[in-house]
Design a protein around this motif. Structure first.
Motif, PDB file in Angstrom:
ATOM      1  N   ASP A 166       0.855  -1.198   0.000  1.00  0.00           N
ATOM      2  CA  ASP A 166       0.000   0.000   0.000  1.00  0.00           C
ATOM      3  C   ASP A 166       0.885   1.241   0.000  1.00  0.00           C
ATOM      4  OD1 ASP A 166      -2.133  -1.670   0.173  1.00  0.00           O
ATOM      5  OD2 ASP A 166      -2.581  -1.277   2.279  1.00  0.00           O
ATOM      6  N   GLN A 167       1.976   1.179   0.799  1.00  0.00           N
ATOM      7  CA  GLN A 167       2.922   2.298   0.820  1.00  0.00           C
ATOM      8  C   GLN A 167       3.456   2.546  -0.600  1.00  0.00           C
ATOM      9  OE1 GLN A 167       4.836   0.211   4.389  1.00  0.00           O
ATOM     10  NE2 GLN A 167       5.807   2.194   4.490  1.00  0.00           N
ATOM     11  N   VAL A 168       3.770   1.470  -1.300  1.00  0.00           N
ATOM     12  CA  VAL A 168       4.298   1.609  -2.667  1.00  0.00           C
ATOM     13  C   VAL A 168       3.278   2.329  -3.552  1.00  0.00           C
ATOM     14  CG1 VAL A 168       5.056   0.343  -4.718  1.00  0.00           C
ATOM     15  CG2 VAL A 168       5.745  -0.463  -2.450  1.00  0.00           C
ATOM     16  N   LYS A 169       2.022   1.881  -3.476  1.00  0.00           N
ATOM     17  CA  LYS A 169       0.980   2.480  -4.339  1.00  0.00           C
ATOM     18  C   LYS A 169       0.705   3.921  -3.953  1.00  0.00           C
ATOM     19  CE  LYS A 169      -1.475  -1.819  -4.900  1.00  0.00           C
ATOM     20  NZ  LYS A 169      -2.410  -2.571  -4.070  1.00  0.00           N
ATOM     21  N   ASN A 170       0.598   4.169  -2.647  1.00  0.00           N
ATOM     22  CA  ASN A 170       0.273   5.520  -2.187  1.00  0.00           C
ATOM     23  C   ASN A 170       1.355   6.528  -2.555  1.00  0.00           C
ATOM     24  OD1 ASN A 170      -2.120   4.652  -1.060  1.00  0.00           O
ATOM     25  ND2 ASN A 170      -1.225   4.244   0.945  1.00  0.00           N
ATOM     26  N   GLY A 171       2.568   6.042  -2.775  1.00  0.00           N
ATOM     27  CA  GLY A 171       3.677   6.934  -3.135  1.00  0.00           C
ATOM     28  C   GLY A 171       3.369   7.778  -4.360  1.00  0.00           C
ATOM     29  N   VAL A 172       2.606   7.235  -5.283  1.00  0.00           N
ATOM     30  CA  VAL A 172       2.283   7.997  -6.497  1.00  0.00           C
ATOM     31  C   VAL A 172       1.391   9.196  -6.154  1.00  0.00           C
ATOM     32  CG1 VAL A 172       1.118   7.911  -8.736  1.00  0.00           C
ATOM     33  CG2 VAL A 172       2.510   5.981  -7.987  1.00  0.00           C
ATOM     34  N   HIS A 173       0.341   8.965  -5.383  1.00  0.00           N
ATOM     35  CA  HIS A 173      -0.608  10.039  -5.081  1.00  0.00           C
ATOM     36  C   HIS A 173       0.009  11.106  -4.190  1.00  0.00           C
ATOM     37  CE1 HIS A 173      -2.915   6.330  -5.962  1.00  0.00           C
ATOM     38  NE2 HIS A 173      -3.295   7.154  -6.920  1.00  0.00           N
ATOM     39  N   VAL A 174       0.824  10.654  -3.260  1.00  0.00           N
ATOM     40  CA  VAL A 174       1.492  11.620  -2.379  1.00  0.00           C
ATOM     41  C   VAL A 174       2.470  12.463  -3.194  1.00  0.00           C
ATOM     42  CG1 VAL A 174       3.102  11.833  -0.449  1.00  0.00           C
ATOM     43  CG2 VAL A 174       1.161  10.271  -0.286  1.00  0.00           C
ATOM     44  N   ARG A 175       3.192  11.834  -4.099  1.00  0.00           N
ATOM     45  CA  ARG A 175       4.166  12.609  -4.902  1.00  0.00           C
ATOM     46  C   ARG A 175       3.445  13.504  -5.906  1.00  0.00           C
ATOM     47  NH1 ARG A 175       7.355   7.653  -3.618  1.00  0.00           N
ATOM     48  NH2 ARG A 175       8.824   8.496  -2.100  1.00  0.00           N
ATOM     49  N   MET A 176       2.269  13.091  -6.347  1.00  0.00           N
ATOM     50  CA  MET A 176       1.461  14.011  -7.187  1.00  0.00           C
ATOM     51  C   MET A 176       1.139  15.265  -6.376  1.00  0.00           C
ATOM     52  SD  MET A 176      -1.178  11.355  -9.030  1.00  0.00           S
ATOM     53  CE  MET A 176      -2.190  12.543  -9.921  1.00  0.00           C
ATOM     54  N   ALA A 177       0.730  15.067  -5.127  1.00  0.00           N
ATOM     55  CA  ALA A 177       0.390  16.221  -4.274  1.00  0.00           C
ATOM     56  C   ALA A 177       1.615  17.113  -4.056  1.00  0.00           C
ATOM     57  CB  ALA A 177      -0.172  15.733  -2.938  1.00  0.00           C
ATOM     58  N   VAL A 178       2.764  16.493  -3.840  1.00  0.00           N
ATOM     59  CA  VAL A 178       4.002  17.270  -3.617  1.00  0.00           C
ATOM     60  C   VAL A 178       4.363  18.055  -4.876  1.00  0.00           C
ATOM     61  CG1 VAL A 178       6.510  17.033  -3.253  1.00  0.00           C
ATOM     62  CG2 VAL A 178       4.917  15.756  -1.806  1.00  0.00           C
ATOM     63  N   LEU A 179       4.294  17.404  -6.032  1.00  0.00           N
ATOM     64  CA  LEU A 179       4.662  18.092  -7.279  1.00  0.00           C
ATOM     65  C   LEU A 179       3.676  19.221  -7.582  1.00  0.00           C
ATOM     66  CD1 LEU A 179       5.717  15.042  -9.523  1.00  0.00           C
ATOM     67  CD2 LEU A 179       7.214  16.679  -8.340  1.00  0.00           C
ATOM     68  N   ALA A 180       2.384  18.956  -7.366  1.00  0.00           N
ATOM     69  CA  ALA A 180       1.378  20.008  -7.600  1.00  0.00           C
ATOM     70  C   ALA A 180       1.654  21.191  -6.681  1.00  0.00           C
ATOM     71  CB  ALA A 180      -0.018  19.453  -7.360  1.00  0.00           C
ATOM     72  N   HIS A 181       1.971  20.900  -5.434  1.00  0.00           N
ATOM     73  CA  HIS A 181       2.229  21.958  -4.448  1.00  0.00           C
ATOM     74  C   HIS A 181       3.465  22.772  -4.844  1.00  0.00           C
ATOM     75  CE1 HIS A 181       2.853  23.948  -0.614  1.00  0.00           C
ATOM     76  NE2 HIS A 181       4.055  23.423  -0.544  1.00  0.00           N
ATOM     77  N   ILE A 182       4.493  22.094  -5.294  1.00  0.00           N
ATOM     78  CA  ILE A 182       5.760  22.778  -5.549  1.00  0.00           C
ATOM     79  C   ILE A 182       5.813  23.398  -6.950  1.00  0.00           C
ATOM     80  CG2 ILE A 182       8.251  22.333  -5.902  1.00  0.00           C
ATOM     81  CD1 ILE A 182       8.226  20.584  -3.478  1.00  0.00           C
ATOM     82  N   MET A 183       5.207  22.747  -7.929  1.00  0.00           N
ATOM     83  CA  MET A 183       5.425  23.170  -9.316  1.00  0.00           C
ATOM     84  C   MET A 183       4.270  23.911  -9.969  1.00  0.00           C
ATOM     85  SD  MET A 183       7.322  19.818 -10.855  1.00  0.00           S
ATOM     86  CE  MET A 183       8.014  20.645 -12.304  1.00  0.00           C
ATOM     87  N   ALA A 184       3.045  23.693  -9.482  1.00  0.00           N
ATOM     88  CA  ALA A 184       1.908  24.273 -10.203  1.00  0.00           C
ATOM     89  C   ALA A 184       1.721  25.732  -9.810  1.00  0.00           C
ATOM     90  CB  ALA A 184       0.647  23.472  -9.907  1.00  0.00           C
ATOM     91  N   THR A 185       1.423  26.530 -10.817  1.00  0.00           N
ATOM     92  CA  THR A 185       1.083  27.910 -10.505  1.00  0.00           C
ATOM     93  C   THR A 185      -0.441  27.970 -10.359  1.00  0.00           C
ATOM     94  OG1 THR A 185       1.367  28.132 -12.876  1.00  0.00           O
ATOM     95  CG2 THR A 185       2.976  29.271 -11.505  1.00  0.00           C
ATOM     96  N   ASN A 186      -0.927  28.724  -9.432  1.00  0.00           N
ATOM     97  CA  ASN A 186      -2.374  28.872  -9.206  1.00  0.00           C
ATOM     98  C   ASN A 186      -3.087  27.570  -8.890  1.00  0.00           C
ATOM     99  OD1 ASN A 186      -2.112  31.583  -9.878  1.00  0.00           O
ATOM    100  ND2 ASN A 186      -2.337  31.083 -12.065  1.00  0.00           N
ATOM    101  N   PHE A 187      -2.442  26.696  -8.106  1.00  0.00           N
ATOM    102  CA  PHE A 187      -3.125  25.464  -7.709  1.00  0.00           C
ATOM    103  C   PHE A 187      -3.499  25.558  -6.254  1.00  0.00           C
ATOM    104  CE2 PHE A 187      -2.851  20.973  -6.171  1.00  0.00           C
ATOM    105  CZ  PHE A 187      -3.998  20.538  -6.793  1.00  0.00           C
ATOM    106  N   GLU A 188      -4.810  25.554  -5.997  1.00  0.00           N
ATOM    107  CA  GLU A 188      -5.314  25.636  -4.616  1.00  0.00           C
ATOM    108  C   GLU A 188      -5.465  24.238  -4.071  1.00  0.00           C
ATOM    109  OE1 GLU A 188      -6.060  28.273  -2.645  1.00  0.00           O
ATOM    110  OE2 GLU A 188      -5.174  29.547  -4.194  1.00  0.00           O
ATOM    111  N   GLN A 189      -4.855  23.966  -2.909  1.00  0.00           N
ATOM    112  CA  GLN A 189      -5.025  22.643  -2.305  1.00  0.00           C
ATOM    113  C   GLN A 189      -6.221  22.611  -1.396  1.00  0.00           C
ATOM    114  OE1 GLN A 189      -1.083  22.027  -0.938  1.00  0.00           O
ATOM    115  NE2 GLN A 189      -0.801  20.316  -2.305  1.00  0.00           N
TER     116      GLN A 189
END
Ligand code: NCD
Length: 283
Positions: A260-283
């Motif tokens: 589960d940790q392996v699978k969840n890594g994708v969604h968590v890293r999506m959140a990290v990348l969106a937070h760090i790289m996206a402009t105008n992305f509201e969490q």
């Protein structure tokens, strides 16, 4: 610059927002995020071996419509004596963020002085691994429905395990969490049975033999006989890769959540990348 080198680089508010966002990504309830990072490029620089971290960052970036480029550090100009800072400054000319794994410990908050793109630590020697810890906490939250009042027992090479260092820091951000670290499972001063029975999770790690001599401790082996000592709700976690400390014969027990940790890594890293790289992305 928004670098993520340590859990200390994140506010508790941001951590909560990242966990919530990861849950939304996993449920597929976020509209328009397929193109969120369109036109952006993530560079992956790995100077140490990786399976899960590198693949999940790649998948996370592609899920958000972004592009990925990978530099094989073992075949790069680093082999001609180029400094890490020069390599990062060069890669920053082609990429919008850099994911770095390397053997030396980085200083929280401190990328190379003039690096003008975010740097994400994917493991710095025996230092930290913040995105793995976020993945681990997400997995705990998913199964326990909370991020506070948790008792987590860490077994294995806890001194030199960067995932343990980051997860202990992360759990420390929330009230009433207890982290019990033991290098040697056969520590006689420890009331092992009570702790294993009452813990919310047991977190295993392998011996980090690439970081030098191991301590002369009795080897850890978590197998079916150890599972019997756990509470009915005690989870077994491992950031993987595993060696002898976790017997694959226990994988089918519902308390084992390492994949589960392996699978969840994708969604968590999506959140990290969106937070760090996206402009105008509201969490
Ligand atoms: C860990 C790492 O690289 O620190 N793996 C991971 O990223 N999931 C654990 C380890 O190598 O022991």
């Amino acid at each position: 610059m928004r670098h993520l080198l340590s859990i200390d680089d994140l506010t508790t508010e941001t951590i909560v927002a990242l966990l919530q966002q990861a849950a939304r990504f996993r449920e597929g309830t976020t509209c328009g995020t397929r193109f969120l990072l369109e036109g952006k490029t993530l560079a992956l620089l790995f100077q140490e071996p990786s399976t899960r971290t590198i693949l999940s960052f790649q998948k996370a970036m592609r899920n958000l419509g972004g592009d990925v480029m990978r530099l094989d550090m073992r075949a790069s100009s680093a082999c001609k004596g180029e400094s890490l800072d020069d390599t990062l400054m060069t890669v920053a000319c082609y990429a919008d963020a850099i994911v770095l794994r390397q053997p030396a410990v980085l200083i929280p908050g401190n990328g190379p002085v003039s690096l003008n793109v975010p740097l994400i630590n994917a493991g710095d020697g025996a230092g930290e691994h913040p995105t793995q810890a976020l993945t681990d906490l997400f997995t705990l939250m998913d199964r326990k429905q909370r991020v506070e009042g948790l008792t987590v027992v860490f077994l294995g090479d806890t001194k030199r395990s960067r995932t343990v260092h980051s997860l202990v820091r992360l759990l420390g951000r929330f009230p009433n969490n207890r982290c019990l670290l033991r290098h040697d499972f056969q520590d006689h001063e420890w009331d092992e049975d009570t702790i294993l029975r009452t813990a919310d999770a047991v977190y295993l790690t392998r011996q980090q033999q690439e970081r030098g001599e191991t301590e002369p401790t009795s080897p850890l082996r978590f197998d079916r006989s150890m599972l019997k000592k756990l509470g009915k709700e005690t989870l077994v976690m491992h950031p993987l890769p595993r060696n002898h400390e976790m017997d694959p014969e226990i994988d089918d027990d519902p308390r084992c959540v390492h994949f589960d940790q392996v699978k969840n890594g994708v969604h968590v890293r999506m959140a990290v990348l969106a937070h760090i790289m996206a402009t105008n992305f509201e969490q």
